[in-house]
Design an enzyme around this catalytic site. Structure first.
Site, short mmCIF file in Angstrom:
data_model
loop_
_atom_site.label_atom_id
_atom_site.label_comp_id
_atom_site.label_asym_id
_atom_site.label_seq_id
_atom_site.Cartn_x
_atom_site.Cartn_y
_atom_site.Cartn_z
N LEU A 171 0.72 -1.27 0.17
CA LEU A 171 -0.37 0.05 0.27
C LEU A 171 1.05 1.39 -0.24
O LEU A 171 2.14 1.16 0.53
CB LEU A 171 -0.75 0.25 1.65
CG LEU A 171 -2.16 -1.32 1.53
CD1 LEU A 171 -2.58 -0.81 2.42
CD2 LEU A 171 -3.00 -1.22 0.10
N ASP A 172 0.74 2.32 -0.95
CA ASP A 172 1.29 2.85 -0.78
C ASP A 172 1.77 3.83 0.10
O ASP A 172 0.19 3.98 1.41
CB ASP A 172 1.14 4.17 -2.10
CG ASP A 172 -0.05 5.02 -2.33
OD1 ASP A 172 -0.72 5.31 -0.77
OD2 ASP A 172 -0.23 5.00 -3.69
N ARG A 173 2.20 5.21 1.32
CA ARG A 173 1.90 5.85 1.61
C ARG A 173 0.93 6.26 2.81
O ARG A 173 1.17 6.66 3.83
CB ARG A 173 3.21 6.94 1.57
CG ARG A 173 4.09 8.10 2.96
CD ARG A 173 4.76 9.02 2.55
NE ARG A 173 5.15 9.23 4.08
CZ ARG A 173 6.78 10.12 3.84
NH1 ARG A 173 6.79 10.98 2.86
NH2 ARG A 173 6.46 11.11 5.24
N ASN A 174 -0.01 6.97 1.18
CA ASN A 174 -0.80 7.26 2.22
C ASN A 174 -2.26 6.77 1.94
O ASN A 174 -3.24 7.37 2.60
CB ASN A 174 -1.20 8.85 1.23
CG ASN A 174 0.26 10.55 1.53
OD1 ASN A 174 0.14 10.26 2.21
ND2 ASN A 174 0.28 10.75 0.11
N THR A 175 -2.46 6.09 1.40
CA THR A 175 -3.14 5.15 1.50
C THR A 175 -2.83 3.51 3.09
O THR A 175 -1.85 3.62 3.57
CB THR A 175 -3.21 3.76 0.55
OG1 THR A 175 -2.85 4.39 -1.19
CG2 THR A 175 -4.06 2.59 0.82
#
Length: 280
Positions: A147-151
């Site tokens: 999952l990317d940083r802001n997800t």
């Protein structure tokens, strides 16, 4: 000779037999001499075969005994059917021909918060998801996908390499559902475009389903997708001119966030592990 009047009416003692009194029973008395029998010491390098199989994540110890008796298990190339058989950690133990690892398989589910990157380390010193599960295991657990940083949302960790391959391969159609927040309401026309499939810069993409969130503004959308392409959900909406302000993965391979607060983790139940392994 007449019996003494003093003995009249008296019953014989319970310990009296044949004219001799029995010695009272002492529960601590043993007729055998005590012997200093040395205790058997276990070899720390050995482990029961059924436990070895259970630790490898194949089945329970009781079930392992059944498989051993049926001849499903070999040790160093030879079938072993003996109950209680012990193996060394260095032995080649195979179940149905597949070599087993003694390391116990573990499965940890995290509800990831924002501002953590999905990697085991970061040269820039950014916080990683590994910090959040550091107390979960002494084994080296790895994230399944990313999952990317802001997800935010569900992220699974395990040392089960076979399961990781299964859950990250598109052919298995692993179900992932995202709750998407947009900067503007999603038009019905754009919703139909997403349903029909889009052509992105790295090729076509289709979702399994997309819909408005019931009871919420039309800038909140639910998306089910099985593609593992990088930032794919964000890119779908960006392609149509929307910015994703919040992205939360609420379902992964049948696992949900129920009773799992943001930033917390839990172990999978035995039934959840079985369900994952049964994914075709």
């Amino acid at each position: 000779m007449a019996k003494s009047d003093n003995n009249r009416g008296k019953r014989p003692s319970k310990n009296f037999k044949g004219g001799e009194r029995k010695k009272p029973f002492n529960k601590n008395f043993s007729s055998r001499p005590k012997q200093n029998t040395p205790r058997k010491t276990s070899n720390p390098d050995e482990i029961r075969l059924n436990r070895y199989i259970a630790n490898a994540g194949i089945c329970s110890r009781r079930e392992a005994d059944t498989y051993i008796a049926a001849g499903n298990v070999t040790v160093n190339g030879k079938a072993v059917t003996e109950m209680g058989y012990k193996v060394k950690r260095s032995d080649d133990v195979r179940f149905d021909g597949k070599r087993l690892s003694l390391e116990k398989k573990e499965y940890v589910l995290l509800n990831k918060p924002k501002n953590f990157i999905t990697t085991t380390s970061d040269e820039k010193g950014r916080r990683t998801v590994m910090e959040l599960i550091s107390s979960a295991s002494n084994n080296r657990l790895l994230p399944v996908g990313r999952l990317d940083r802001n997800t935010t949302g569900l992220l699974l960790f395990t040392n089960d390499g076979d399961l990781t391959k299964k859950l990250t391969h598109p052919k298995h159609n692993v179900r992932k559902i995202y709750h998407v927040h947009l900067d503007n309401n999603l038009s019905l026309g754009d919703l139909h475009k997403i349903e029909a499939g889009l052509e992105l810069e790295d090729g076509p993409i289709s979702v399994d389903s997309v819909s408005y969130i019931q009871g919420a503004p039309k800038r909140e959308v639910g998306v089910e997708i099985h593609s593992g392409r990088n930032r794919i959900v964000r890119r779908i909406f960006e392609h149509l001119g929307y910015n994703v302000t919040k992205l939360d993965r609420v379902v992964f391979a049948g696992l949900t966030k129920k009773d799992l607060p943001r930033g917390h983790w839990r172990y999978l139940t035995e039934q959840e592990v079985i369900n994952l392994k049964n994914i075709k």
